[in-house]
Design a protein around this motif. Structure first.
Motif, PDB file in Angstrom:
ATOM      1  N   MET A   1      38.855  64.410 -69.807  1.00 21.17           N
ATOM      2  CA  MET A   1      40.074  64.123 -70.573  1.00 21.17           C
ATOM      3  C   MET A   1      41.269  64.920 -70.050  1.00 21.17           C
ATOM      4  SD  MET A   1      39.518  61.747 -72.719  1.00 21.17           S
ATOM      5  CE  MET A   1      40.826  61.834 -73.936  1.00 21.17           C
TER       6      MET A   1
ATOM      7  N   ASN B   1      41.382  75.656 -64.978  1.00 14.95           N
ATOM      8  CA  ASN B   1      40.097  75.437 -65.645  1.00 14.95           C
ATOM      9  C   ASN B   1      39.309  76.736 -65.585  1.00 14.95           C
ATOM     10  OD1 ASN B   1      38.333  73.229 -66.826  1.00 14.95           O
ATOM     11  ND2 ASN B   1      36.930  74.159 -65.341  1.00 14.95           N
ATOM     12  N   ARG B   2      38.511  76.972 -66.630  1.00 22.60           N
ATOM     13  CA  ARG B   2      37.744  78.225 -66.686  1.00 22.60           C
ATOM     14  C   ARG B   2      37.003  78.450 -65.369  1.00 22.60           C
ATOM     15  NH1 ARG B   2      33.079  78.641 -71.142  1.00 22.60           N
ATOM     16  NH2 ARG B   2      32.408  76.804 -69.978  1.00 22.60           N
ATOM     17  N   SER B   3      36.301  77.418 -64.907  1.00 25.45           N
ATOM     18  CA  SER B   3      35.641  77.553 -63.605  1.00 25.45           C
ATOM     19  C   SER B   3      36.481  76.771 -62.590  1.00 25.45           C
ATOM     20  CB  SER B   3      34.224  77.002 -63.679  1.00 25.45           C
ATOM     21  OG  SER B   3      34.237  75.744 -64.317  1.00 25.45           O
TER      22      SER B   3
ATOM     23  N   ARG C   1      36.525  72.625 -60.976  1.00 25.23           N
ATOM     24  CA  ARG C   1      37.154  71.383 -61.484  1.00 25.23           C
ATOM     25  C   ARG C   1      38.596  71.264 -60.990  1.00 25.23           C
ATOM     26  NH1 ARG C   1      34.015  68.944 -65.646  1.00 25.23           N
ATOM     27  NH2 ARG C   1      32.835  70.408 -66.915  1.00 25.23           N
TER      28      ARG C   1
ATOM     29  N   ASN D   1      39.809  66.955 -79.818  1.00 23.15           N
ATOM     30  CA  ASN D   1      39.444  66.449 -81.147  1.00 23.15           C
ATOM     31  C   ASN D   1      39.171  67.599 -82.105  1.00 23.15           C
ATOM     32  OD1 ASN D   1      39.728  63.715 -81.059  1.00 23.15           O
ATOM     33  ND2 ASN D   1      37.643  63.326 -80.333  1.00 23.15           N
TER      34      ASN D   1
HETATM   35  N1  NAP Z   1      35.712  62.145 -73.856  1.00 20.68           N
HETATM   36  C1  NAP Z   1      36.515  61.371 -74.596  1.00 20.68           C
HETATM   37  O1  NAP Z   1      36.534  60.134 -74.510  1.00 20.68           O
HETATM   38  C2  NAP Z   1      37.465  62.005 -75.543  1.00 20.68           C
HETATM   39  C3  NAP Z   1      38.388  61.200 -76.180  1.00 20.68           C
HETATM   40  C4  NAP Z   1      39.316  61.787 -77.001  1.00 20.68           C
HETATM   41  C5  NAP Z   1      39.290  63.148 -77.191  1.00 20.68           C
HETATM   42  N2  NAP Z   1      38.365  63.917 -76.589  1.00 20.68           N
HETATM   43  C6  NAP Z   1      38.407  65.343 -76.837  1.00 20.68           C
HETATM   44  O2  NAP Z   1      39.040  65.966 -75.737  1.00 20.68           O
HETATM   45  C7  NAP Z   1      38.538  67.292 -75.573  1.00 20.68           C
HETATM   46  C8  NAP Z   1      38.055  67.453 -74.164  1.00 20.68           C
HETATM   47  O3  NAP Z   1      37.028  66.513 -73.940  1.00 20.68           O
HETATM   48  P1  NAP Z   1      36.280  66.394 -72.525  1.00 20.68           P
HETATM   49  O4  NAP Z   1      35.227  65.360 -72.725  1.00 20.68           O
HETATM   50  O5  NAP Z   1      37.276  66.204 -71.430  1.00 20.68           O
HETATM   51  O6  NAP Z   1      35.675  67.856 -72.268  1.00 20.68           O
HETATM   52  P2  NAP Z   1      34.485  68.622 -73.045  1.00 20.68           P
HETATM   53  O7  NAP Z   1      33.201  68.232 -72.405  1.00 20.68           O
HETATM   54  O8  NAP Z   1      34.634  68.497 -74.490  1.00 20.68           O
HETATM   55  O9  NAP Z   1      34.787  70.161 -72.629  1.00 20.68           O
HETATM   56  C9  NAP Z   1      34.634  70.628 -71.307  1.00 20.68           C
HETATM   57  C10 NAP Z   1      35.822  71.472 -70.910  1.00 20.68           C
HETATM   58  O10 NAP Z   1      35.972  72.594 -71.808  1.00 20.68           O
HETATM   59  C11 NAP Z   1      35.977  73.794 -71.035  1.00 20.68           C
HETATM   60  N3  NAP Z   1      35.454  74.887 -71.847  1.00 20.68           N
HETATM   61  C12 NAP Z   1      34.347  74.889 -72.632  1.00 20.68           C
HETATM   62  N4  NAP Z   1      34.223  76.074 -73.252  1.00 20.68           N
HETATM   63  C13 NAP Z   1      35.248  76.846 -72.862  1.00 20.68           C
HETATM   64  C14 NAP Z   1      35.679  78.166 -73.166  1.00 20.68           C
HETATM   65  N5  NAP Z   1      34.996  78.940 -74.041  1.00 20.68           N
HETATM   66  N6  NAP Z   1      36.797  78.627 -72.580  1.00 20.68           N
HETATM   67  C15 NAP Z   1      37.480  77.861 -71.727  1.00 20.68           C
HETATM   68  N7  NAP Z   1      37.150  76.613 -71.400  1.00 20.68           N
HETATM   69  C16 NAP Z   1      36.048  76.098 -71.966  1.00 20.68           C
HETATM   70  C17 NAP Z   1      35.113  73.470 -69.841  1.00 20.68           C
HETATM   71  O11 NAP Z   1      35.345  74.395 -68.815  1.00 20.68           O
HETATM   72  P3  NAP Z   1      34.233  74.581 -67.630  1.00 20.68           P
HETATM   73  O12 NAP Z   1      34.505  73.490 -66.642  1.00 20.68           O
HETATM   74  O13 NAP Z   1      34.525  75.929 -67.084  1.00 20.68           O
HETATM   75  O14 NAP Z   1      32.877  74.487 -68.261  1.00 20.68           O
HETATM   76  C18 NAP Z   1      35.632  72.072 -69.515  1.00 20.68           C
HETATM   77  O15 NAP Z   1      36.879  72.107 -68.890  1.00 20.68           O
HETATM   78  C19 NAP Z   1      37.479  67.458 -76.659  1.00 20.68           C
HETATM   79  O16 NAP Z   1      38.057  68.031 -77.801  1.00 20.68           O
HETATM   80  C20 NAP Z   1      37.069  66.039 -76.954  1.00 20.68           C
HETATM   81  O17 NAP Z   1      36.509  65.891 -78.239  1.00 20.68           O
HETATM   82  C21 NAP Z   1      37.466  63.380 -75.752  1.00 20.68           C
END
Ligand code: NAP
Length: 499
Positions: free
Chosen positions: A20, A39-41, A44, A109
């Motif tokens: 996202m 990004n934390r790591s 990406r 979200n």
């Molecule tokens: N997927 C969808 O279709 C969708 C749609 C609408 C909204 N959303 C929302 O958008 C947000 C992001 O979704 P996503 O699917 O792209 O990612 P995600 O899988 O929810 O999260 C992964 C990301 O979060 C980072 N992260 C996790 N823990 C962390 C911490 N303690 N400190 C810093 N960074 C951290 C990870 O970094 P690393 O790479 O370092 O692990 C990675 O960049 C979420 O809230 C999700 O609910 C998603």
């Protein structure tokens, strides 16, 4: 907070570059903005630059310090990390790096109560915290999502134009507008998702009826749904339903839907909507039933035992004859439309109740306009709903808990909808009755109909409930013929006293 004197030139920083965040960052860059990446790591960040660096101007950074230093003032930092504690962790790391007037955006979200808490905490530091609802999945994030920003109205001056530019557009209007203070953006997105759950469930119920009562196989249903997409049901969800039903499984040669395990997952926003509906006293039964339907589907072991233990009494009905079949299909279409309308009415009603509860100024016409494109519930119907609530007017901010002048108290009261539902009503009743007889569960079709009948009933059994409450708890009741509260002395001589 210490003042960071470093000034950069990037328009926005994005931290959290999973699917996202990466897609939103690319969307900003494709629209001409300079986007700082973090990004934390690091992997990406590097991957994004390697694969998509040519799409615009990116500034790859190693740390949040570097990210913040690369930004123009007021700094706009968009957080797109996993919802929950990670968002707090990132905010905690950002606060010391920012200065008054900077804007922290959470586009994930997040739960609206978390957003309210974070907004209040950052406001104390002179920072703007903006919770932004984003809908449209990965593809929307890249090509134009529906965007529902909350937070301080002032922050919208510096942030709004950018969000509007990357959002989906409908008839030239951005599917993005400031919706209200603190957690309002995330709340509106949550309700969008609640409606989405109900919308998907009613489509599922229609499919189940067409198959189990109508005897219509998925491939033929795909054609029916494609035809329905030319009616007032026209929507993204109907369109993709046709595609899913048409899909053949490579391994078996049969319909793909037949080899998919029938346990629906959920990530929480539907459940949050149902819970909040209870909290604000809004009867969002259709939304709650759709969440419960997913929960029931996800109890395979209980279902397995139930199939053996509760097998008796499941009636089978004969499939309609070809002449009736067309009528049955049309009945189901109308029941689907009416049930869907109720789900939208309940969602809108809930927004108004929440506005009162949280002091938000929500304009239902403008909110409906944001959902016309880019998001999962996008549908022709939303244009009609928008018009029923007085159209889109981003300057219209009704008093919290009130409707703007001329807006119906319930969506179903808008003349076009009360008329449409009245026309669908006979078919809707036939379908629910058939489903009940056939033993096909239609929790949202039937609950929506009960809501409709309950709303317009002359008398509800709530009178008896009040009598029961007075009996065991002396909770008192009001009378239809005079003012005041009354109690019957149930355990004495049963005379009535004024409470
Ligand atoms: N997927 C969808 O279709 C969708 C749609 C609408 C909204 N959303 C929302 O958008 C947000 C992001 O979704 P996503 O699917 O792209 O990612 P995600 O899988 O929810 O999260 C992964 C990301 O979060 C980072 N992260 C996790 N823990 C962390 C911490 N303690 N400190 C810093 N960074 C951290 C990870 O970094 P690393 O790479 O370092 O692990 C990675 O960049 C979420 O809230 C999700 O609910 C998603």
């Amino acid at each position: 907070m210490t003042t960071n004197q470093q000034r950069g030139t990037a328009d926005i920083g994005v931290t959290g570059l999973a699917v996202m965040g990466a897609n939103l960052a690319r969307n900003f860059a494709r629209n001409g903005y300079t986007v700082a990446l973090h990004n934390r790591s690091r992997a990406r960040t590097d991957q994004l630059v390697a694969e998509h660096g040519h799409e615009g101007t990116f500034v790859a950074t190693e740390s949040l310090e570097e990210l913040v230093a690369s930004l123009a003032v007021p700094r706009r930092v968009l957080i797109m990390v996993k919802a929950g504690q990670p968002v707090d962790d990132v905010i905690d790391q950002l606060i010391p790096l920012l200065e008054a007037g900077d804007i922290v955006i959470d586009a994930g979200n997040s739960h609206y109560e978390d957003t309210r808490r974070r907004e209040a905490a950052l406001a104390q530091q002179g920072l703007h915290f903006v919770g932004v609802g984003v809908s449209g999945g990965e593809e929307g994030a890249l090509n134009g999502p529906a965007i529902m920003p909350g937070g301080p109205e002032k922050s919208y001056e510096a942030l709004g134009p950018m969000l509007e530019k990357i959002s989906a557009h409908h008839d030239g209007e951005p599917c993005c507008a400031w919706v209200g203070t603190d957690g309002a953006g995330h709340y509106v997105k949550m309700v969008h998702n609640g409606i989405e759950y109900a919308d998907m469930q009613v489509i599922g119920e229609a499919y189940d009826l067409l198959r189990r009562v109508g005897g219509i196989e998925p491939a033929e249903q795909a054609e029916i749904f494609t035809a329905w997409n030319q009616t007032d049901l026209a929507s993204y969800l109907i369109e993709i339903t046709a595609e899913v039903l048409a899909q053949k499984d490579e391994a078996t040669g049969g319909p793909l839907v037949d080899v998919i395990v029938d346990e629906a997952g959920q990530k929480g926003t539907g459940r949050w909507t149902a819970i909040s509906g209870l909290d604000v006293g809004a009867p969002v039964a259709a939304i709650a039933e759709s969440v419960f339907a997913r929960s029931l589907s996800s109890q395979p072991h209980v279902r397995e035992v139930a199939r053996r233990t509760l097998a008796a009494g499941i009636e089978s009905v004969e499939a309609p004859q070809p002449a009736d079949r067309e009528e049955f299909v049309e009945d189901v279409r109308q029941a689907l439309f009416a049930s869907k309308l109720v789900a939208y009415a309940q969602g809108m009603d809930m927004l108004a109740a929440a506005a009162q509860e949280y002091g938000w100024s929500l304009d239902l016409g403008t909110i409906a306009s944001l959902w016309r494109d880019g998001c999962i519930i996008r549908a022709d119907l939303l244009d009609v709903i928008m018009k029923a609530f007085g159209g889109r007017d981003t300057d219209r901010h009704p008093e919290p808990g009130t409707r703007a002048e001329g807006q119906p108290v319930n969506l179903l009261f808008a003349p076009e909808f009360s008329q449409a539902i009245a026309e669908a009503l006979p078919a809707w009743r036939r379908v629910v009755a058939t489903a009940v007889t056939a033993g096909v569960p239609v929790p949202v079709f039937s609950s929506a109909l009960a809501y409709y009948d309950g709303l317009r009933a002359d008398r509800l059994p709530a009178a008896l409930v009040q009598g029961q409450r007075d009996y065991f708890g002396a909770h008192t009741y009001r009378r239809t013929d005079r003012d005041g509260s009354f109690h019957t002395l149930w355990s004495a001589d049963r005379s009535e006293v004024e409470a």
